[in-house]
Enzyme design. Structure first.
Site, PDB file in Angstrom:
ATOM      1  N   LYS A 166      -4.303  -7.123   2.790  1.00 10.16           N
ATOM      2  CA  LYS A 166      -4.257  -5.229   2.570  1.00 10.16           C
ATOM      3  C   LYS A 166      -5.520  -5.043   2.085  1.00 10.16           C
ATOM      4  O   LYS A 166      -5.979  -3.737   1.943  1.00 10.16           O
ATOM      5  CB  LYS A 166      -3.521  -6.162   1.013  1.00 10.16           C
ATOM      6  CG  LYS A 166      -4.212  -5.077   0.435  1.00 10.16           C
ATOM      7  CD  LYS A 166      -3.202  -3.496   0.646  1.00 10.16           C
ATOM      8  CE  LYS A 166      -2.537  -2.604  -0.452  1.00 10.16           C
ATOM      9  NZ  LYS A 166      -3.605  -2.270  -1.396  1.00 10.16           N
ATOM     10  N   GLU A 194     -10.166   1.890   3.938  1.00 13.89           N
ATOM     11  CA  GLU A 194      -9.539   2.939   2.711  1.00 13.89           C
ATOM     12  C   GLU A 194     -10.818   3.793   2.172  1.00 13.89           C
ATOM     13  O   GLU A 194     -11.506   5.107   2.319  1.00 13.89           O
ATOM     14  CB  GLU A 194      -9.343   2.764   2.111  1.00 13.89           C
ATOM     15  CG  GLU A 194      -8.881   3.651   1.044  1.00 13.89           C
ATOM     16  CD  GLU A 194      -8.042   3.407  -0.807  1.00 13.89           C
ATOM     17  OE1 GLU A 194      -6.667   2.273  -0.128  1.00 13.89           O
ATOM     18  OE2 GLU A 194      -8.068   3.012  -1.505  1.00 13.89           O
ATOM     19  N   TYR A 195     -12.128   2.562   1.595  1.00 10.94           N
ATOM     20  CA  TYR A 195     -13.275   3.363   1.044  1.00 10.94           C
ATOM     21  C   TYR A 195     -14.074   3.782   2.126  1.00 10.94           C
ATOM     22  O   TYR A 195     -14.961   4.847   2.052  1.00 10.94           O
ATOM     23  CB  TYR A 195     -14.010   1.475   0.624  1.00 10.94           C
ATOM     24  CG  TYR A 195     -13.991   1.380  -1.028  1.00 10.94           C
ATOM     25  CD1 TYR A 195     -12.493   1.800  -1.629  1.00 10.94           C
ATOM     26  CD2 TYR A 195     -14.765   1.181  -1.858  1.00 10.94           C
ATOM     27  CE1 TYR A 195     -11.795   0.787  -2.634  1.00 10.94           C
ATOM     28  CE2 TYR A 195     -14.404   0.755  -2.689  1.00 10.94           C
ATOM     29  CZ  TYR A 195     -13.650   0.228  -3.152  1.00 10.94           C
ATOM     30  OH  TYR A 195     -13.063   0.309  -5.103  1.00 10.94           O
ATOM     31  N   ARG A 226     -20.132   4.164  -3.938  1.00 11.22           N
ATOM     32  CA  ARG A 226     -19.276   4.213  -5.220  1.00 11.22           C
ATOM     33  C   ARG A 226     -20.536   3.293  -6.188  1.00 11.22           C
ATOM     34  O   ARG A 226     -20.523   3.944  -7.755  1.00 11.22           O
ATOM     35  CB  ARG A 226     -18.148   3.537  -5.523  1.00 11.22           C
ATOM     36  CG  ARG A 226     -16.811   4.327  -4.252  1.00 11.22           C
ATOM     37  CD  ARG A 226     -15.648   3.522  -4.685  1.00 11.22           C
ATOM     38  NE  ARG A 226     -15.039   4.628  -3.731  1.00 11.22           N
ATOM     39  CZ  ARG A 226     -13.455   4.251  -3.882  1.00 11.22           C
ATOM     40  NH1 ARG A 226     -13.108   3.619  -4.873  1.00 11.22           N
ATOM     41  NH2 ARG A 226     -12.898   4.191  -2.366  1.00 11.22           N
ATOM     42  N   SER A 230       1.338  -0.776   0.263  1.00 13.75           N
ATOM     43  CA  SER A 230       0.366  -0.351   0.279  1.00 13.75           C
ATOM     44  C   SER A 230       1.098   1.275   0.132  1.00 13.75           C
ATOM     45  O   SER A 230       1.948   1.170   0.394  1.00 13.75           O
ATOM     46  CB  SER A 230      -0.356   0.242   0.826  1.00 13.75           C
ATOM     47  OG  SER A 230      -1.641   1.305   1.232  1.00 13.75           O
ATOM     48  N   GLY A 231       0.174   2.207  -0.747  1.00  7.81           N
ATOM     49  CA  GLY A 231       0.507   3.442  -0.621  1.00  7.81           C
ATOM     50  C   GLY A 231       0.950   4.305  -1.911  1.00  7.81           C
ATOM     51  O   GLY A 231       2.059   5.248  -2.077  1.00  7.81           O
ATOM     52  N   HIS A 277      -7.515  -3.535   4.215  1.00  3.19           N
ATOM     53  CA  HIS A 277      -7.188  -1.929   4.358  1.00  3.19           C
ATOM     54  C   HIS A 277      -7.716  -1.571   3.639  1.00  3.19           C
ATOM     55  O   HIS A 277      -8.159  -0.264   3.441  1.00  3.19           O
ATOM     56  CB  HIS A 277      -5.489  -2.356   4.127  1.00  3.19           C
ATOM     57  CG  HIS A 277      -4.802  -1.270   4.188  1.00  3.19           C
ATOM     58  ND1 HIS A 277      -5.301  -0.684   2.232  1.00  3.19           N
ATOM     59  CD2 HIS A 277      -4.374   0.175   4.725  1.00  3.19           C
ATOM     60  CE1 HIS A 277      -5.038   1.005   2.454  1.00  3.19           C
ATOM     61  NE2 HIS A 277      -4.020   1.096   3.647  1.00  3.19           N
ATOM     62  N   ASN A 278      -7.873  -1.917   2.263  1.00  6.48           N
ATOM     63  CA  ASN A 278      -8.132  -1.174   1.636  1.00  6.48           C
ATOM     64  C   ASN A 278     -10.000  -1.146   1.766  1.00  6.48           C
ATOM     65  O   ASN A 278     -10.853  -0.077   1.660  1.00  6.48           O
ATOM     66  CB  ASN A 278      -8.670  -1.547   0.077  1.00  6.48           C
ATOM     67  CG  ASN A 278      -7.380  -2.123  -1.099  1.00  6.48           C
ATOM     68  OD1 ASN A 278      -6.271  -1.263   0.261  1.00  6.48           O
ATOM     69  ND2 ASN A 278      -7.106  -2.126  -2.319  1.00  6.48           N
ATOM     70  N   ARG A 283     -40.079 -16.153  12.298  1.00  8.74           N
ATOM     71  CA  ARG A 283     -39.688 -16.717  11.912  1.00  8.74           C
ATOM     72  C   ARG A 283     -40.269 -17.857  12.802  1.00  8.74           C
ATOM     73  O   ARG A 283     -40.141 -18.852  11.893  1.00  8.74           O
ATOM     74  CB  ARG A 283     -38.209 -17.233  11.695  1.00  8.74           C
ATOM     75  CG  ARG A 283     -37.410 -16.091  12.027  1.00  8.74           C
ATOM     76  CD  ARG A 283     -36.229 -15.672  11.638  1.00  8.74           C
ATOM     77  NE  ARG A 283     -34.825 -17.158  11.263  1.00  8.74           N
ATOM     78  CZ  ARG A 283     -34.545 -18.291  11.730  1.00  8.74           C
ATOM     79  NH1 ARG A 283     -34.340 -18.041  13.831  1.00  8.74           N
ATOM     80  NH2 ARG A 283     -34.320 -19.241  11.196  1.00  8.74           N
TER      81      ARG A 283
END
Ligand code: 6PG
Length: 473
Positions: free
Chosen positions: A186, A193-194, A291, A132-133, A189-190, A446
């Protein structure tokens, strides 16, 4: 064929691959480089200036493999998915037992698990590594989340620690677990990030559309926040982007940018994997969904002329409340990400260390922020049920910021400004602090229509009930 032996090979000289190759060379490693399009290789080496002396140009995959000192470490920076499978088919017959293939792309960790088995069966190591970065990070110090065997970590560690970002001297790289663990971390992480990006955009939307602030003024507010506990790379980026002027129009550049967001899949994978494990990363899901909704701009254009807002009286809260709302929302979204890490660790028996993961996210990566240090500390307090928002520091901060979050969400609801991620975060918080929820009615429903059974308060076991027929109750 070159006879110079390299410490590592890098195949794939796109933006990330070339930046990582130069970072490795700058840190003293001899790097064999190659690329599918052969005509990229010589210009890349020529443009590397002084560093070209440490680059070994290889015109083919065979040359690259031959150029690296065994046991070889070969890093592939190529598109994820089918190209990586094709690459393994091609490279495995060229390698020797003990060699390591590293996939530094944004791969689906399920694929990484499968590939690890295939490569291990051939007597080699496969490392799925989250990097990342962006380009700057890759060139000058990324954060790296490394999966794979202990043996491959042992051989890669000195190289990766040399090129990683540093936080107070601590390299932002760790062996997080076996097989797909690195790519899973990762992916999460994303997802965070979102959510982080979406929440900042929601505060921007409230100020732009309800308070009438222009982009530069909002950018100035965010710039000020960067020196507070809200400080983060994404706030800094947002502040700078909002204050950038468009040479074509002379106005703010963001005002000229189409409001349709792209996505390559990692945010969506976070949500899919969370749901598969019986978790709900609702703030991250809201960010992914926002998005998706944004991409249907034709529908939104039409709908904006048909659907009324039904708005109520309301006002945009003051800057302090906005800052509190963003901080609370970010803490909740990060906590959902760490919950998914915990679930993944239990499901795949990875032994993920949330404190160390928070530490390697403190510098180099896209979500680097002042908050990560606090998540690292919170992880070490061993909070009840592993829930990081129950750690004293985070629980206290949430208590302080909750009125701000409520005021902001109330304002969005009243004025008709969409705040999907902040609202989802608040709803999750309120659900967690409700000791007696409402799923007793779900259970009754239920059992009513399907005899699914229910538990009784204060009694052991499962029960079912002979509910009265409809119309006679
Ligand atoms: C990083 C980023 C990076 C990602 C981009 C774009 O950690 O450096 O997460 O890996 O590819 O942010 O992602 P989207 O196209 O899905 O927004």
């Amino acid at each position: 064929m070159s006879i110079s032996k390299a410490d590592i090979g890098v195949y794939g000289l796109g933006t990330m691959g070339s930046a990582l190759a130069l970072n490795l060379a700058e840190n003293g490693f001899r790097v064999a480089v190659s690329n599918r399009e052969e005509d990229w290789i010589a210009p890349f080496v020529q443009e590397a200036g002084d560093l070209s002396a440490r680059l070994v140009a290889c015109g083919s995959l065979e040359e690259l493999v031959a150029a690296v000192t065994p046991p070889r470490n070969i890093l592939f920076m190529i598109p994820s998915g089918a190209p990586m499978d094709a690459m393994l088919d091609a490279v495995l017959p060229m390698l020797d037992p003990g060699d390591t293939v590293i996939d530094g792309g944004n791969a689906d960790f399920n694929d990484t698990r499968r590939r690890s088995d295939t490569v291990a069966a051939a007597g080699m190591h496969f490392v799925g590594m989250g990097v990342s970065g962006g380009e700057t990070g890759a060139r000058h110090g990324p954060s790296m989340m490394v999966g794979g065997s202990e043996a491959s970590w042992h051989s890669l560690r000195p190289i990766l620690e040399s090129i990683a970002a540093r936080f107070d001297g601590d390299p932002c790289v760790a062996h997080v677990g076996p097989d797909g663990a690195g790519h899973f971390v990762k992916t999460v992480h994303n997802g965070i990030e979102y959510a982080d990006m979406q929440m900042i955009a929601e505060i921007y939307g409230l100020l732009r559309d309800a308070a009438g602030w222009d982009a530069g003024r909002i950018g100035g507010l965010f710039q000020g926040w960067n020196d507070t506990e809200l400080g983060s790379f994404l706030i800094e980026v947002s502040a700078a982007a909002l204050q950038t002027r468009d040479p074509q129009t002379g106005g703010p550049l963001v005002d000229a940018i189409v409001d349709r967001a792209g996505q390559k899949g990692t945010g969506r994978w976070t949500v899919i994997e969370a749901l598969k494990m019986g978790q709900s990363a609702s703030a991250i899901e809201a960010a992914v969904g926002a998005r998706s909704w944004s991409s249907d701009s034709d529908l939104r254009d039409t709908a904006s002329g048909i659907l009324s807002d039904g708005a109520l009286n309301g006002e945009v809260p003051d800057e302090e409340a906005l800052a509190d709302a963003l901080l609370a929302g970010r803490i909740l979204a990060h906590a959902q990400g760490f919950d998914i890490l915990r679930a993944g660790s239990a499901t795949f028996d990875w032994g993920l260390d949330p404190a160390r993961i928070a530490e390697i996210w403190r510098a180099g990566c896209i979500i680097r922020s002042a908050l990560l240090e606090r998540f690292a500390s919170a992880s070490r307090t061993d909070p009840p049920h592993g829930a990081l928002i129950l750690a004293p520091d985070l629980a206290d901060t949430l208590a302080r910021c909750l009125p701000g979050l409520r005021r902001v969400v109330r304002s969005g609801v009243a004025l008709g400004i969409p705040l999907p991620a902040l609202s989802a975060a608040l709803a999750w918080y309120d659900s967690l602090r409700t000791a007696r929820g409402t799923t007793n009615l779900i259970q009754a429903q239920r059992d009513f229509f399907g005899a699914h059974g229910f538990g009784r308060r204060g009694q052991e076991g499962q029960f079912t009930f002979d509910w009265p027929p409809l119309g006679q109750g």
